[in-house]
Design a protein around this motif. Structure first.
Motif, PDB file in Angstrom:
ATOM      1  N   ILE A  68      -3.559 -25.719 -12.557  1.00  0.00           N
ATOM      2  CA  ILE A  68      -3.449 -24.731 -13.633  1.00  0.00           C
ATOM      3  C   ILE A  68      -4.362 -25.150 -14.769  1.00  0.00           C
ATOM      4  CG2 ILE A  68      -1.915 -23.625 -15.294  1.00  0.00           C
ATOM      5  CD1 ILE A  68       0.385 -24.074 -13.375  1.00  0.00           C
ATOM      6  N   HIS A  69      -5.211 -24.226 -15.215  1.00  0.00           N
ATOM      7  CA  HIS A  69      -6.172 -24.520 -16.278  1.00  0.00           C
ATOM      8  C   HIS A  69      -5.851 -23.663 -17.497  1.00  0.00           C
ATOM      9  CE1 HIS A  69      -8.408 -26.573 -13.141  1.00  0.00           C
ATOM     10  NE2 HIS A  69      -8.426 -25.456 -12.433  1.00  0.00           N
ATOM     11  N   TYR A  70      -5.718 -24.311 -18.648  1.00  0.00           N
ATOM     12  CA  TYR A  70      -5.449 -23.581 -19.887  1.00  0.00           C
ATOM     13  C   TYR A  70      -6.741 -23.039 -20.464  1.00  0.00           C
ATOM     14  CZ  TYR A  70      -4.018 -22.616 -24.691  1.00  0.00           C
ATOM     15  OH  TYR A  70      -3.795 -22.009 -25.892  1.00  0.00           O
ATOM     16  N   ASN A  99      -8.174 -17.273 -24.733  1.00  0.00           N
ATOM     17  CA  ASN A  99      -7.238 -16.173 -24.504  1.00  0.00           C
ATOM     18  C   ASN A  99      -5.785 -16.597 -24.629  1.00  0.00           C
ATOM     19  OD1 ASN A  99      -9.136 -14.174 -23.996  1.00  0.00           O
ATOM     20  ND2 ASN A  99      -9.206 -14.585 -21.799  1.00  0.00           N
ATOM     21  N   ASP A 100      -5.558 -17.885 -24.948  1.00  0.00           N
ATOM     22  CA  ASP A 100      -4.202 -18.425 -24.927  1.00  0.00           C
ATOM     23  C   ASP A 100      -3.537 -18.077 -23.601  1.00  0.00           C
ATOM     24  OD1 ASP A 100      -1.972 -19.803 -25.775  1.00  0.00           O
ATOM     25  OD2 ASP A 100      -1.097 -18.076 -26.815  1.00  0.00           O
ATOM     26  N   SER A 101      -4.235 -18.406 -22.520  1.00  0.00           N
ATOM     27  CA  SER A 101      -3.796 -18.003 -21.188  1.00  0.00           C
ATOM     28  C   SER A 101      -3.967 -19.158 -20.208  1.00  0.00           C
ATOM     29  CB  SER A 101      -4.597 -16.791 -20.710  1.00  0.00           C
ATOM     30  OG  SER A 101      -5.979 -17.089 -20.673  1.00  0.00           O
ATOM     31  N   PHE A 102      -3.476 -18.952 -18.996  1.00  0.00           N
ATOM     32  CA  PHE A 102      -3.551 -19.944 -17.939  1.00  0.00           C
ATOM     33  C   PHE A 102      -4.277 -19.348 -16.739  1.00  0.00           C
ATOM     34  CE2 PHE A 102       0.207 -20.711 -20.451  1.00  0.00           C
ATOM     35  CZ  PHE A 102       0.179 -22.072 -20.698  1.00  0.00           C
ATOM     36  N   PHE A 107      -3.141 -15.647 -16.504  1.00  0.00           N
ATOM     37  CA  PHE A 107      -1.834 -15.189 -16.950  1.00  0.00           C
ATOM     38  C   PHE A 107      -1.566 -15.596 -18.391  1.00  0.00           C
ATOM     39  CE2 PHE A 107      -1.695 -15.971 -12.405  1.00  0.00           C
ATOM     40  CZ  PHE A 107      -1.125 -14.814 -11.916  1.00  0.00           C
ATOM     41  N   ARG A 108      -0.830 -14.728 -19.087  1.00  0.00           N
ATOM     42  CA  ARG A 108      -0.291 -15.065 -20.402  1.00  0.00           C
ATOM     43  C   ARG A 108       1.219 -15.225 -20.279  1.00  0.00           C
ATOM     44  NH1 ARG A 108      -3.744 -10.769 -22.836  1.00  0.00           N
ATOM     45  NH2 ARG A 108      -5.610 -11.775 -23.667  1.00  0.00           N
ATOM     46  N   GLY A 109       1.824 -15.666 -21.377  1.00  0.00           N
ATOM     47  CA  GLY A 109       3.269 -15.826 -21.370  1.00  0.00           C
ATOM     48  C   GLY A 109       3.673 -17.224 -20.935  1.00  0.00           C
TER      49      GLY A 109
END
Length: 374
Positions: free
Chosen positions: A18-20, A24-27, A48-50
């Motif tokens: 998983i890369h942050y 986008n404050d996302s993964f 993905f966000r959240g």
């Protein structure tokens, strides 16, 4: 009622990266499988966000995304079909995807009650009848693939129309007698939609009755490019299709997919068809055994390496000198179970100027559109 949050099972694997993405404050999760076990199965990087949660299930790690339902829907309606589709179609899809999800959450609560006796398999010596729904998921609300409805994060949600479709229908669902409708949908009904009870548990839903669909037959490449995502565009024969098996191919295939040794296959006999022509119960006659199987998805599974496009097919047999066919030809129509909204038909309706309310009324008769939260 306030906007619900839902949990979505993204993937289950033994090795997760998983890369942050701070921009986008996302993964970003690489190589997420999509279309699992279907003819177009592949992998893609998804963002993905959240909240992301990782749980261990046996030797597997499962990634779960917790997200507000309206943000989830922005992804669903542009994963199921193209984000370039007409606004009225995207609005209709937002309503049915929201309704389906909330109906499933209610159903999950009911299945957890101790007095509930639910079974999806009916088996005797002569018959094996099984349907596949979403009761498999205990650790999250829905999965991210076609087993539930496609959710591919923010990977494809890139047009203003997608955001507008969700915002303009915010909190709207279809109701029947004050209950949220279980609004099913499939890619192409093949000319007529199917009844719910012919594909799943034998419980009729008046809003999921069979209706004629003159809109789902289109081979216009311009329309299909506009409404289908790239992986769906690879399937061009969805309205009418044909597959051919030799005797060796079909006997081996049925044995491998079902676990039963029929010997050589002598016949495939439709015992019961639904209103769309989809086979609900199919008798398989072999040299060593005979058994009637169903429902439609089980039939599609055992007669294909992945899935047949649908169970709406006719059977032709070719003989040589013996009384056992040397070849089986299946000629069919439609792509999917055919219940509820036909995605290609609804997209064509929007192209022709129908509103989302008219689209919903066509595919879900007797239902009422209502906003249940803001």
């Amino acid at each position: 009622m306030k906007q619900p949050e839902i949990s979505v099972g993204i993937l289950s694997t033994s090795d997760i990266q998983i890369h942050y993405n701070p921009a986008n404050d996302s993964f970003v999760i690489p190589n997420v499988p999509i279309g699992i076990h279907f003819h177009w199965e592949r992998k893609e990087d998804q963002e993905f966000r959240g909240e992301l949660k990782i749980i261990r299930e046996g030797n597997q790690l499962t990634v779960i995304n917790k997200i507000p339902i309206e943000e989830y829907l922005t992804s669903v309606i542009s994963s199921e079909m193209s984000a370039m589709s007409d606004l009225e179609f995207l609005k209709a899809h937002a309503v049915i995807s929201r309704s389906w999800l909330l109906a499933q959450k209610e159903k999950s609560s009911q299945l957890q009650q101790p007095e509930t006796n639910y079974a999806s398999v009916v088996e005797t010596d002569e018959e094996y009848i099984r349907w596949y729904d979403r009761e498999d998921h205990a650790r999250f609300d829905v999965c991210a693939d076609d087993h539930c409805q496609r959710y591919q994060g923010i990977t494809r949600a890139f047009t203003p129309e997608v955001t507008k479709a969700v915002e303009s229908t915010w909190g709207e669902v279809l109701l029947y007698e004050d209950q949220i409708c279980d609004t099913r949908f499939s890619k192409c009904c093949g000319g007529r939609t199917e009844k719910f009870e012919n594909c799943w548990e034998p419980v009729p839903h008046p809003y999921l009755e069979s209706v004629d669909d003159p809109f789902c037959h289109t081979d216009d490449p311009g329309i299909l490019r506009r409404i289908l995502n790239d992986y769906d565009q690879a399937t061009s024969d969805f309205y009418r299709w044909q597959v051919t098996y030799s005797q060796d191919e079909i006997s081996r295939l049925i044995n491998r997919k079902s676990g039963w040794d029929f010997g050589k296959i002598k016949d495939l006999i439709p015992v019961e068809r639904g209103t769309s022509g989809r086979i609900v119960r199919l008798k398989i006659v072999g040299t060593q055994m005979t058994k009637t199987v169903g429902k439609e998805l089980f039939i599609r599974k055992i007669l294909s390496k992945s899935h047949l496009y649908s169970s709406a097919f006719e059977v032709e047999k070719e003989y040589a000198d013996e009384d056992v066919p040397v070849k089986f030809r299946l000629t069919g129509s439609g792509w999917g179970h055919g219940v509820g909204l036909c995605q290609i038909g609804a997209a064509v309706m929007a192209q022709k100027g129908y509103t989302y309310r008219e689209i919903l009324a066509h595919y879900f008769p007797h239902s009422v559109l209502k906003k249940i939260y803001s």
